[in-house]
Scaffold this motif. Structure first.
Motif, PDB file in Angstrom:
ATOM      1  N   PHE A  86      47.278  33.413  38.101  1.00  0.00           N
ATOM      2  CA  PHE A  86      47.429  32.804  36.781  1.00  0.00           C
ATOM      3  C   PHE A  86      47.132  31.312  36.812  1.00  0.00           C
ATOM      4  CE2 PHE A  86      49.928  36.641  35.693  1.00  0.00           C
ATOM      5  CZ  PHE A  86      49.343  36.931  34.465  1.00  0.00           C
ATOM      6  N   ARG A  87      47.160  30.722  38.017  1.00  0.00           N
ATOM      7  CA  ARG A  87      46.832  29.303  38.143  1.00  0.00           C
ATOM      8  C   ARG A  87      45.336  29.073  38.336  1.00  0.00           C
ATOM      9  NH1 ARG A  87      51.433  29.722  41.584  1.00  0.00           N
ATOM     10  NH2 ARG A  87      50.070  29.655  43.418  1.00  0.00           N
ATOM     11  N   GLY A  93      48.450  49.432  51.308  1.00  0.00           N
ATOM     12  CA  GLY A  93      48.358  49.496  49.860  1.00  0.00           C
ATOM     13  C   GLY A  93      49.028  48.324  49.161  1.00  0.00           C
ATOM     14  N   ARG A  94      49.783  47.530  49.932  1.00  0.00           N
ATOM     15  CA  ARG A  94      50.490  46.408  49.322  1.00  0.00           C
ATOM     16  C   ARG A  94      49.542  45.441  48.618  1.00  0.00           C
ATOM     17  NH1 ARG A  94      54.948  44.557  53.903  1.00  0.00           N
ATOM     18  NH2 ARG A  94      56.214  46.477  53.862  1.00  0.00           N
ATOM     19  N   ARG A  95      48.386  45.210  49.233  1.00  0.00           N
ATOM     20  CA  ARG A  95      47.413  44.294  48.650  1.00  0.00           C
ATOM     21  C   ARG A  95      46.999  44.723  47.248  1.00  0.00           C
ATOM     22  NH1 ARG A  95      41.914  43.164  51.894  1.00  0.00           N
ATOM     23  NH2 ARG A  95      43.390  42.064  53.233  1.00  0.00           N
ATOM     24  N   TYR A  96      47.045  46.045  47.023  1.00  0.00           N
ATOM     25  CA  TYR A  96      46.554  46.597  45.755  1.00  0.00           C
ATOM     26  C   TYR A  96      47.691  47.068  44.832  1.00  0.00           C
ATOM     27  CZ  TYR A  96      42.468  46.797  48.792  1.00  0.00           C
ATOM     28  OH  TYR A  96      41.457  46.480  49.666  1.00  0.00           O
ATOM     29  N   MET A 122      39.016  45.046  39.475  1.00  0.00           N
ATOM     30  CA  MET A 122      40.301  44.527  39.931  1.00  0.00           C
ATOM     31  C   MET A 122      40.526  44.822  41.408  1.00  0.00           C
ATOM     32  SD  MET A 122      41.964  42.787  37.670  1.00  0.00           S
ATOM     33  CE  MET A 122      43.574  42.783  38.486  1.00  0.00           C
ATOM     34  N   ILE A 123      40.109  45.983  41.856  1.00  0.00           N
ATOM     35  CA  ILE A 123      40.228  46.307  43.288  1.00  0.00           C
ATOM     36  C   ILE A 123      39.352  45.364  44.107  1.00  0.00           C
ATOM     37  CG2 ILE A 123      39.642  48.052  45.025  1.00  0.00           C
ATOM     38  CD1 ILE A 123      40.611  50.163  43.049  1.00  0.00           C
ATOM     39  N   ARG A 124      38.125  45.105  43.640  1.00  0.00           N
ATOM     40  CA  ARG A 124      37.250  44.154  44.330  1.00  0.00           C
ATOM     41  C   ARG A 124      37.909  42.777  44.396  1.00  0.00           C
ATOM     42  NH1 ARG A 124      33.063  44.780  47.428  1.00  0.00           N
ATOM     43  NH2 ARG A 124      31.991  42.997  46.492  1.00  0.00           N
ATOM     44  N   LEU A 125      38.520  42.377  43.304  1.00  0.00           N
ATOM     45  CA  LEU A 125      39.165  41.071  43.254  1.00  0.00           C
ATOM     46  C   LEU A 125      40.319  40.989  44.250  1.00  0.00           C
ATOM     47  CD1 LEU A 125      40.100  39.209  39.976  1.00  0.00           C
ATOM     48  CD2 LEU A 125      41.741  39.353  41.847  1.00  0.00           C
ATOM     49  N   LEU A 126      41.167  42.000  44.263  1.00  0.00           N
ATOM     50  CA  LEU A 126      42.333  41.980  45.138  1.00  0.00           C
ATOM     51  C   LEU A 126      41.935  42.085  46.606  1.00  0.00           C
ATOM     52  CD1 LEU A 126      44.584  44.317  42.988  1.00  0.00           C
ATOM     53  CD2 LEU A 126      44.920  41.856  43.333  1.00  0.00           C
ATOM     54  N   LEU A 181      51.922  39.871  37.199  1.00  0.00           N
ATOM     55  CA  LEU A 181      53.240  39.217  37.178  1.00  0.00           C
ATOM     56  C   LEU A 181      54.222  39.868  38.140  1.00  0.00           C
ATOM     57  CD1 LEU A 181      53.681  38.620  33.336  1.00  0.00           C
ATOM     58  CD2 LEU A 181      53.475  36.856  35.102  1.00  0.00           C
ATOM     59  N   LEU A 182      54.104  41.159  38.360  1.00  0.00           N
ATOM     60  CA  LEU A 182      55.065  41.889  39.178  1.00  0.00           C
ATOM     61  C   LEU A 182      54.707  41.902  40.664  1.00  0.00           C
ATOM     62  CD1 LEU A 182      55.649  44.884  36.739  1.00  0.00           C
ATOM     63  CD2 LEU A 182      57.336  43.131  37.371  1.00  0.00           C
ATOM     64  N   THR A 183      53.663  41.222  41.048  1.00  0.00           N
ATOM     65  CA  THR A 183      53.221  41.189  42.448  1.00  0.00           C
ATOM     66  C   THR A 183      52.860  39.757  42.835  1.00  0.00           C
ATOM     67  OG1 THR A 183      50.898  41.567  41.874  1.00  0.00           O
ATOM     68  CG2 THR A 183      52.275  43.522  42.231  1.00  0.00           C
ATOM     69  N   PRO A 184      52.672  39.504  44.147  1.00  0.00           N
ATOM     70  CA  PRO A 184      52.249  38.154  44.561  1.00  0.00           C
ATOM     71  C   PRO A 184      50.928  37.707  43.930  1.00  0.00           C
ATOM     72  CG  PRO A 184      53.081  39.368  46.435  1.00  0.00           C
ATOM     73  CD  PRO A 184      53.003  40.350  45.300  1.00  0.00           C
TER      74      PRO A 184
END
Length: 438
Positions: free
Chosen positions: A181-182, A261-264, A132-136, A173-176
């Motif tokens: 989901f699209r 840290g916002r990105r994560y 998930m960190i790699r993805l973000l 859902l709680l973040t940008p």
């Protein structure tokens, strides 16, 4: 490289110390299940018994051989913690601190010294967090395929992986990051996880969702006897070493308040949502253990930056980690039985007591069988009230000519009592009242 060396040392230490006592009662049941491979079992999904079968084929009945795979799982988790810190911008000190924080965590130490589903569940949670960190970081949704594979393997190991799935959905859902989901790649990842998990789902359907009833019963028992008490307080001591509390608190701060840290932030929510779900569900404190590496990795990055001009604090941190490692050694199965250290540690850690006396138990059962009249020995059966007793009979009993155990607990219930049924029973671990109800 230092992180890899630490992981290798950890695996070696576990392998050298894991043969001191005997098989734990959970391991005895898992070995029995490994000899009866299926797509599901009453107490857990099928992956851990499958790995147990691989260990049996490679090493035979070997305590250190079986536990080697659990130790390797924790070694890989340590490496992944270092990789998480690197992805978050940490240099070598941060990577090593993150890895060391995992290596001395009580849950991780216990997961490396016993062969149980907790060992591999820990690994899949940490792998999922790293993916998930790699993805973000890359904003490349193709990483969801890897996430889906890790989740699928997790669900085939321990059903609490479902909590992490809820946490990932909540974090998105709680973040940008909800924009993902699209993406068709997210749903491709979901499909991968479903395909991996599907055989166990079908097995559960064929067996009337037996594990649901089992887990409901076990949870009710845990709540009734107080095993779920103190969930929040115990987060300071059980899932991660208490000396690393400042690190994982800093990690939580990093995800929610640090500029980079916002990105994560999704990762931070993954931890919080997991904590809330387990708290509401009245889970046991160690269930949160696999969630802490994602905080320790971020905390190590924040620590590295804060201590650039504070060398004394770096030294104190390394000293604290060293003390944590020394305390962790006390959790390893190394003290001679009935020594002062054994008596003290085993009074606090019940798992150590569960590793003692199984061969002697089987010898006693064999002596009871031999004391029966000759006409009764041929039709004798052994009814065990505990899966450890049943597993011990099946593991050590053949050397004494004993039949396979009969039990109504866990997957032994599915195997029945043989044909023809026994005419004489030797009963283990059941009260007089329980025997009268049979």
């Amino acid at each position: 490289m230092r992180v890899i060396i630490l992981a290798v040392v950890l695996v070696i230490v576990h392998t050298l110390t894991n043969g001191q006592y005997g098989f734990h009662r959970d391991e005895l049941a898992t070995i029995d299940d490994a000899r009866h491979l299926a797509w599901g079992y009453v107490a857990y999904p099928p992956l851990t018994p499958f790995i147990g079968r691989v260990a049996l084929e490679l090493f035979g009945i070997s305590l250190a051989g079986l536990r080697f795979f659990a130790a390797v799982a924790q070694g890989l988790a340590v490496i992944l913690a270092g990789l998480m810190a690197r992805e978050l911008g940490g240099k070598r000190p941060a990577q090593l601190v993150a890895a060391a924080g995992i290596a001395i965590a009580p849950v991780s130490i216990a997961a490396g010294e016993l062969f149980q589903y907790v060992s591999f569940d820990y690994l899949w949670w940490v792998l999922t967090a790293w993916l998930m960190i790699r993805l973000l970081k890359s904003e490349d949704p193709r990483w969801f395929v890897g996430v889906g594979a890790a989740v699928g393997l997790g669900m085939m190991t321990k059903y609490t992986m479902g909590v992490l799935v809820i946490a990932i959905a909540g974090g998105l859902l709680l973040t940008p990051a909800r924009r993902f989901f699209r993406s068709p790649w997210l749903w491709a990842g979901v499909a991968v996880s479903v395909v991996i998990f599907l055989p166990n789902v079908l097995w559960q359907i064929q067996h009337d969702l037996i594990s649901v009833d089992f887990l409901r019963s076990i949870h009710a028992r845990d709540v009734r006897i107080g095993r779920t008490n103190g969930f929040l307080v115990n987060q300071l001591f059980v899932p991660a070493c208490f000396l690393t509390v400042p690190l994982w608190v800093a990690g939580l701060h990093y995800y929610f308040f640090a500029e980079d840290g916002r990105r994560y932030r999704t990762i931070g929510w993954m931890f919080v949502v997991s904590l809330v779900v387990f708290l509401v569900a009245q889970a046991r404190d160690y269930y949160m253990g696999p969630a802490y590496p994602m905080l320790l990795a971020a905390g190590a990055v924040a620590w590295e930056r804060w201590t650039l001009s504070r060398r004394v604090w770096r030294g104190l941190t390394w000293a604290a980690l060293a003390v944590g490692g020394a305390l962790g050694i006390l959790l390893l199965p190394i003290a001679p039985v009935n020594s002062y250290m054994w008596n003290h540690v085993s009074s606090k850690i019940g798992d150590l007591r569960e590793e003692i006396g199984w061969p002697e138990l089987v010898q006693t059962v064999a002596a009871i069988r031999d004391s029966l009249p000759a006409g009764e020995r041929a039709g004798v059966g052994i009814l065990a009230g505990n899966y450890g007793e049943a597993g011990a009979i099946d593991l050590y009993g053949p050397a004494h000519g004993l039949p396979a155990a009969i039990s109504g607990i866990n997957s032994y219930w599915l195997r029945g009592y043989g044909d023809p049924p026994p005419r004489t029973l030797i009963v283990l671990g059941l009260s007089q009242r329980s025997r009268e109800q049979i």
